[in-house]
Design an enzyme around this catalytic site. Structure first.
Site, mmCIF file in Angstrom:
data_model
loop_
_atom_site.group_PDB
_atom_site.id
_atom_site.type_symbol
_atom_site.label_atom_id
_atom_site.label_comp_id
_atom_site.label_asym_id
_atom_site.label_seq_id
_atom_site.Cartn_x
_atom_site.Cartn_y
_atom_site.Cartn_z
ATOM 1 N N ARG A 121 36.003 38.128 30.239
ATOM 2 C CA ARG A 121 36.829 37.775 31.402
ATOM 3 C C ARG A 121 36.816 38.839 32.496
ATOM 4 O O ARG A 121 37.177 38.555 33.642
ATOM 5 C CB ARG A 121 38.277 37.441 31.002
ATOM 6 C CG ARG A 121 38.396 36.202 30.144
ATOM 7 C CD ARG A 121 39.835 35.899 29.779
ATOM 8 N NE ARG A 121 40.618 35.439 30.916
ATOM 9 C CZ ARG A 121 41.923 35.215 30.850
ATOM 10 N NH1 ARG A 121 42.580 35.425 29.718
ATOM 11 N NH2 ARG A 121 42.577 34.801 31.921
ATOM 12 N N ASP A 122 36.449 40.065 32.179
ATOM 13 C CA ASP A 122 36.268 41.119 33.183
ATOM 14 C C ASP A 122 34.920 41.788 32.923
ATOM 15 O O ASP A 122 34.829 43.008 32.760
ATOM 16 C CB ASP A 122 37.397 42.152 33.100
ATOM 17 C CG ASP A 122 38.758 41.545 33.397
ATOM 18 O OD1 ASP A 122 38.934 40.998 34.505
ATOM 19 O OD2 ASP A 122 39.639 41.602 32.521
ATOM 20 N N PHE A 123 33.888 40.988 32.915
ATOM 21 C CA PHE A 123 32.583 41.418 32.431
ATOM 22 C C PHE A 123 31.752 41.986 33.576
ATOM 23 O O PHE A 123 30.927 41.293 34.185
ATOM 24 C CB PHE A 123 31.881 40.226 31.781
ATOM 25 C CG PHE A 123 30.800 40.615 30.809
ATOM 26 C CD1 PHE A 123 31.035 41.539 29.805
ATOM 27 C CD2 PHE A 123 29.543 40.026 30.880
ATOM 28 C CE1 PHE A 123 30.045 41.873 28.892
ATOM 29 C CE2 PHE A 123 28.548 40.350 29.971
ATOM 30 C CZ PHE A 123 28.799 41.281 28.986
#
Length: 652
Positions: A544-546
């Site tokens: 999700r915060d890649f």
């Protein structure tokens, strides 16, 4: 030691049962006291072993398993024993012998949606989780170490909880009279011609061992080769009625023989011409090694744990699961055409390079070391108000203390402060750690996420679960050492996680901004990023915060001009499922693409990443994944426009 062993049912010819008895006998021989708790015991009681039969008026179906487990827990006095070893899955074990494949894989991936809700599935999934779950302290004795990754996918089972139980073959069980007339005598007992070729099947549980597949292949064999006489001989404990009916319907029942369970089986192995073992599932498969040691070639399905020995020592053929009977028949003919002296030479080579006859000594030594060292993988303290997990060096440091008070008031340097959480660095004996303290997100954040059809991140659990799964699958990330949660309200639940500090590392985006990177080094780094990305998504995790800023590079590893050490961090918002939905796959890969757009990567760099990530030929990727790649690019460009106010300059 005073050792307790549990097994649902003992009978002399089961593979699981033979392992149990070998362990009990070896422990007794070393001076330990052994008590076996079982529901059924068939055969003589072993000398020196206290066998306690827990009688229950039910079969070992769902009710029977539940009843036996409850009855065992009633009679088992934990203070009386030092170790509890289970040969069937149940709660409260110190060690479990892995004799069954992963039930979660079957229930959650291979069956219908409703299958997992059946009473049998619910019970077996709960018992399996009690053994393999991340909160469990049970260690696993496994015949095949590769099984660890299968269970890690569903339960995040750490690799250091697995101990190898090497193949254990009983010389007594495969003992042969050694007489030259064994082959002829065996055929005459079955009223077969002296030149008849015997295809042998051995194993209790005929469906699991694929006896119906063997009969179908045998039928095809008799059609292909009408010049020679063949017989199919089945040895094992099971009801043959259904399989005799299959043979009768195919017209080969006069050449199919069921001999029941036998021990020793040396003369049968000596009389046969090939072992056929198309098992549907088989954790190890001692019969494969027993046959090979006896100079008998083997044809076995690749699901068998010991199948690699066949290929390694050229002792037959390994077949695919679901191989067509016609193809199996042709393979049988091919194996039978080989001179028997060749198989004898291969068997001698096997015996010179492998040791199969004293592995139980190794296992008892593992148990002794575990008991004397009192080493535990983790300690779990849980009650109605809170739950705390401590591991490794923090066990000794924090055991017996008020962990929540300690974590809330931990002295150190605040690295990040937000309204709902705080990240703090602290040290113990010169080693750095990071503690994330979650105060609770509040109902406003909960409802906001729910209205957006997203599950809210309530605390440290997401990161704890994700890190445990990555570690279990050997994906480089932070090492989770402690976790705690208290409070029932989802909006105001307090939780924490502690991880070991990474030292001498740099964010990958900063590395590419600050250094001139050679093509070779760049490709090594991209390969590692692609592998981490692929393994994470294959495990059912989306970040999700890649972004590249969440990959940490160990600069020292580059000096060796080999695979760089890169670690994935900041999994606070990670989601875990059995499979990553396309929407979240696009978000992750789009984010990664976005974070690289100002770092001067070339089109060749991106294509290299795709080949490693998808593990496919580039032409196949550009054809089959075209729509997915377009969505990933659109996501990256959209994010870039949002942050920079204009379109990115994409590589040509």
């Amino acid at each position: 030691m005073n050792i307790a062993i549990t097994i649902f049912k003992y009978f002399p010819f089961g593979g699981l049962q033979r392992y149990m008895l070998a362990l009990a006998n070896e422990a007794v021989a070393r001076g330990h006291k052994v008590t076996v708790f079982c529901g059924v015991w068939q055969g003589d009681f072993p000398e020196g072993v206290d066998v306690r039969v827990i009688k229950r008026p039910v079969w070992f179906n769902v009710a029977g398993v539940r009843s036996f487990t409850a009855a065992f827990q009633d009679v088992y006095n934990k203070s009386e024993f030092d170790l509890l070893i289970g040969f069937n899955k149940m709660p409260g074990l110190d060690f479990y012998f892995l004799g069954d494949s992963c039930f979660a894989q079957k229930a959650l991936l291979e069956r219908s949606f409703l299958y997992k809700f059946a009473p049998r599935s619910v019970l077996y999934l709960n018992y399996e989780k009690s053994v393999f779950g991340g909160d469990s302290c049970t260690n696993i004795l496994t015949q095949i170490m590769s099984e660890q990754k299968v269970f890690a996918r569903f339960y995040s089972t750490a690799i250091d909880r697995f101990f190898l139980w090497p193949p254990d073959i009983s010389l007594k069980h495969i003992q042969s009279s050694g007489l030259p007339e064994v082959k002829l005598e065996f055929r005459r007992k079955l009223h077969l011609p002296d030149a008849a070729k015997i295809i042998l099947c051995i194993g209790s549980g005929f469906h699991t061992k694929g006896v119906d597949i063997s009969i179908a292949a045998f039928f095809e064999l008799t059609k292909i080769d009408t010049d020679n006489k063949y017989a199919l001989v089945v040895v094992g404990a099971d009801e043959p009625g259904r399989y005799l009916e299959i043979a009768k319907n195919l017209g080969v029942d006069a050449s199919v023989f069921f001999l029941g369970a036998l021990s020793p089986i040396g003369d049968v192995l000596a009389a046969a011409d090939v072992l056929l073992h198309p098992a549907r599932k088989e954790m190890g498969g001692n019969v494969i090694l027993e046959s090979m040691i006896s100079g008998l070639p083997v044809i076995a399905s690749k699901v068998c744990g010991y199948a690699p020995y066949i290929s390694r020592y050229l002792m037959g053929e390994v077949i695919d699961s679901g191989e067509k009977p016609q193809n199996i028949a042709r393979i049988i003919l091919s194996v039978l055409s080989v001179d028997k002296n060749y198989w004898s030479c291969c068997a001698q080579n096997l015996l010179q390079k492998e040791s199969f006859f004293c592995s139980t000594k190794t296992v008892v030594s593992i148990l002794e070391d575990f008991f004397t060292s009192s080493k535990r993988h983790q300690v779990v303290v849980a009650n109605s108000k809170q739950k705390v997990i401590l591991r490794e060096e923090l066990l000794a440091e924090f055991s017996g203390r008020d962990i929540f008070s300690l974590m809330e008031n931990m002295p150190g340097v605040v690295a990040r402060e937000m309204s709902d959480r705080q990240t703090l660095r602290f040290e113990i004996n010169g080693q750095g750690y990071y503690r994330k303290w979650h105060r609770g997100v509040g109902w406003k954040e909960v409802f906001k996420n729910l209205l957006q059809l997203r599950m809210p991140v309530l605390g440290a659990k997401n990161e704890w679960d994700a890190l445990n799964k990555l570690c279990a699958l050997n994906v480089p990330s932070l090492v989770p050492l402690a976790y705690g949660v208290r409070g029932k309200s989802p909006a105001y639940q307090q939780s924490f996680i502690v991880t070991r500090e990474l030292t001498d590392v740099i964010q990958l985006d900063h590395f590419f901004e600050q250094h001139s990177v050679s093509i070779k080094t760049k490709r090594l780094i991209l390969t590692k990023i692609a592998v981490i990305s692929r393994e994470m998504h294959a495990a059912g995790i989306n970040h999700r915060d890649f972004y590249l800023c969440h990959f940490m590079l160990d600069m020292a590893s580059l000096a060796e001009n080999a695979e760089p050490d890169i670690y994935l961090i900041d999994l606070h918002r990670a989601q875990l499922r059995l499979q990553v939905p396309e929407r979240w796959l696009i978000k992750d890969l789009g984010g990664l693409f976005f974070s690289s757009l100002n770092l001067h990567f070339t089109s060749r760099d991106y294509l290299h990443f795709l080949c490693v990530y998808f593990k496919q030929d580039l032409r196949v990727i550009l054809s089959d994944k075209k729509k997915l790649l377009e969505k990933i690019r659109a996501r990256a460009c959209s994010t870039y426009r949002r942050d920079f106010g204009h379109d990115p300059l994409l590589p040509g």
